[in-house]
Design an enzyme around this catalytic site. Structure first.
Site, short mmCIF file in Angstrom:
data_model
loop_
_atom_site.label_atom_id
_atom_site.label_comp_id
_atom_site.label_asym_id
_atom_site.label_seq_id
_atom_site.Cartn_x
_atom_site.Cartn_y
_atom_site.Cartn_z
N GLU A 295 -0.98 -27.77 62.07
CA GLU A 295 -0.09 -27.26 63.38
C GLU A 295 0.29 -26.17 63.49
OE1 GLU A 295 1.40 -30.53 66.53
OE2 GLU A 295 2.78 -30.15 64.82
N HIS A 316 -14.83 -40.76 43.53
CA HIS A 316 -16.08 -41.52 43.63
C HIS A 316 -16.52 -41.47 45.22
CE1 HIS A 316 -15.55 -43.83 39.88
NE2 HIS A 316 -14.20 -43.47 40.03
N LYS A 430 -0.83 -33.80 75.56
CA LYS A 430 0.41 -34.53 75.92
C LYS A 430 0.45 -34.66 77.61
CE LYS A 430 3.38 -32.96 71.89
NZ LYS A 430 4.46 -32.20 71.61
#
Length: 444
Positions: A295, A316, A430
Site C-alpha cells: 500500500e 513443497h 471504498k
C-alpha cells in the site's frame, strides 16, 4: 550485516551479482542507491527534528502507555474473551505482536489467566457469526479500531456485535464492555460511541493505519495479553537511533534493505518480493509487512508485489516455481533461534536406515535445516536472497523488525519518488463498496 545493538542480523550477500551472478544487483547500482538512501536518511533526520512525522517519536514515548494501563487492566481482569475489531493496519500489527510470543499468564487459582484474544480482520459472515455465537457477552470485551471512524468493514463488525450485547447486557452496561479507538473529530464510529456513552481513545490522525503498530493500536492489545509494550518500543528505538545516527547508509540495515529492493526492481525487473517466514510465530509479521509494502509503494506503475510464504510448507508447494519459473522474485528468508525446539527423536523409533539422520534431532533443528537449505538452494540457482535472522523472537526483536520495515519502506518510497503515506487507488474501491451496499438496500 549485524549492528551490535540490534537484535537481528541482515545478510544481503546473495542479492549481489558478484555472489550469485547475473541474477544479482551490480555493485555500481547498489552503491548508487545507497547514495540515494543517504538523502532519504537526511530527510528522516529532518522529520524527526521538526516533529513532522509523529511515527518517529512513538518509540520514545511512555506517558501514553501509562494512560493505557487501567484500560488494559480492565479488559484483562474482567473478561474471559476480548475481541479486537478492525481491518488492515488497525489489526494486522496487533495480531503480529500477539502471535509472536507466548502471552504472560498469571499463576495460581487466585489469579485469572489473560483473556482469549480474538483479532477479527475480515467480514466473512460464516466465521464472524460462529465467533459471535460462541461468545458470552457477560464475559466478553470489545475494542473497535478505525482511524477514520468510517471504515466500512469495522463499522459493520461493530454493528453486527452490538445487538447481541444490547439484548444480553442492556445499554447501561455497554460502556464497561466496549472501547472505540478513532481519530478526533466527527465520524460515524465516534458518533456511535457517543450515542451509547462508550469510552473513546484517540487515534493520532498523523499516524497512518499501516504505520500505527507502535501506537495504542498495537500496544493496547499487547498489554491486555501481558506483553511488555516498553520492550516493543525499545527495540524500535534502537533501529531508529541507528538510522538517525549513522554516517554511512551502508551501516543502516533499513537503508541497505531499501537499496537492494529498489535496485533489483529497477535493474533486474524483480516484480515480486517473497517473505518466507520460518516460524509460525512470525507469520503474522509477514502479513503485516505485506500491507505496509504494497500500500505504501504500489503507485505510478512502481513497487513490487509482496508475497507471504511459510517455511517449510511452501518449499513443497512453491519452491519448484521459485527455482524453475520466472526469475522475477527476490526472497527474504526470515527466522529466529528455533533449533532447540522440540524433543529429540529416539533411536529405537527411527531405526530404519533411511531415517537415521533424524536420530537425536529435534523438530526445531528440522526447521533450521530447512531454512538454510532453501536459502542456499535459491542462491545457488541465481535467485536474490536476503536473510534476516533474529537473536530471539520476543517483544524487543519484533519492535526492532517492525521499525526496520517501516523505515525500509519509507526510504524505498523516497528512492522511487512516491508518497509512502497515502493510498489514492484504494479510495475508488471504498466508494464503490458504499454504492453497491446502498443499491442492495434499494433492491429489497
Amino acid at each position: 550485516m549485524k549492528n551490535t545493538t540490534l537484535p537481528y542480523a541482515q545478510d544481503i550477500g546473495d542479492c549481489l551479482a558478484d555472489t550469485i551472478g547475473s541474477g544479482g544487483l551490480t555493485n555500481k547500482k547498489y552503491d548508487m542507491l545507497l547514495t540515494q538512501a543517504k538523502v532519504g536518511l537526511e530527510k528522516l533526520k529532518a522529520a524527526y527534528a521538526d516533529g513532522s512525522l509523529p511515527l518517529l517519536h512513538l518509540p520514545e514515548k511512555d506517558d501514553d502507555l501509562a494512560e493505557l494501563v487501567p484500560v488494559a487492566e480492565h479488559y484483562r481482569r474482567n473478561f474471559k474473551d476480548v475481541v479486537i475489531l478492525g481491518t488492515g493496519g488497525s489489526s494486522l500489527g496487533g495480531r503480529a505482536l500477539f502471535e509472536m510470543a507466548t502471552p504472560k499468564v498469571s499463576q495460581g487459582e487466585a489469579k485469572r489467566t489473560v483473556p482469549n484474544l480474538h483479532i477479527v480482520t475480515n467480514v466473512d459472515p460464516f466465521v464472524f457469526e460462529a465467533l459471535i455465537e460462541k461468545l458470552n457477552p457477560e464475559t466478553t470485551g470489545i475494542i473497535a479500531i478505525s482511524k477514520s471512524g468510517s471504515t466500512t468493514e469495522t463499522v459493520m463488525q461493530f454493528l453486527a456485535f452490538l445487538p447481541k450485547f444490547r439484548e444480553a447486557l442492556g445499554d447501561e452496561k455497554l460502556p464497561s464492555h466496549f472501547t472505540i479507538i478513532t481519530e478526533p473529530g466527527k465520524n460515524p464510529m465516534r458518533d456511535l460511541a457517543e450515542r451509547f456513552d462508550l469510552p473513546l481513545l484517540d487515534h493520532d490522525p498523523k499516524v497512518g493505519g499501516r504505520y500505527s503498530v507502535l501506537s495504542l493500536v498495537g500496544m493496547l492489545p499487547a498489554m491486555i495479553v501481558g506483553l511488555v509494550p516498553q520492550l516493543v518500543r525499545k527495540g524500535a528505538e534502537e533501529v531508529l537511533k541507528n538510522a538517525l545516527e549513522v554516517e554511512n547508509s551502508c551501516d543502516c540495515p533499513a537503508a541497505v534493505g531499501a537499496a537492494i529492493s529498489v535496485g533489483l526492481e529497477q535493474e533486474k525487473k524483480i516484480s515480486s518480493s517473497v517473505m518466507l517466514a520460518y516460524s509460525d510465530r512470525l507469520g503474522s509479521l509477514a502479513r503485516w509487512y505485506r500491507q505496509l509494502w504494497a500500500e505504501s509503494l504500489g503507485k505510478n506503475g512502481k513497487g513490487t508485489t509482496p508475497i507471504y510464504a511459510t517455511g517449510p510448507v511452501d518449499q513443497h508447494s512453491q519452491l519448484q516455481l521459485w527455482l524453475d519459473g520466472p526469475s522475477d522474485k527476490m526472497f527474504t528468508v526470515l527466522g529466529g533461534p528455533v533449533s532447540s525446539g522440540g524433543n529429540p527423536i529416539c533411536a529405537d523409533l527411527a531405526n530404519d536406515p533411511k531415517l537415521s539422520f533424524m536420530v537425536g534431532r529435534t523438530m526445531g533443528e528440522l526447521m533450521e535445516a530447512s531454512r538454510r537449505a532453501t536459502a542456499e538452494t535459491l542462491a545457488k540457482n541465481g535467485k536474490p536472497v536476503r536473510r534476516l535472522t533474529l537473536d530471539e523472537i520476543n517483544e524487543y526483536s519484533m519492535g526492532a523488525l517492525m521499525m526496520h520495515f517501516m523505515l525500509e519502506t519509507i526510504l524505498a518510497a523516497d528512492m522511487l519518488g512516491v508518497d509512502p503515506y497515502d493510498q489514492p487507488a484504494v479510495e475508488e474501491g471504498k466508494i464503490l463498496i458504499r454504492q453497491y451496499m446502498a443499491e442492495m438496500g434499494e433492491s429489497h
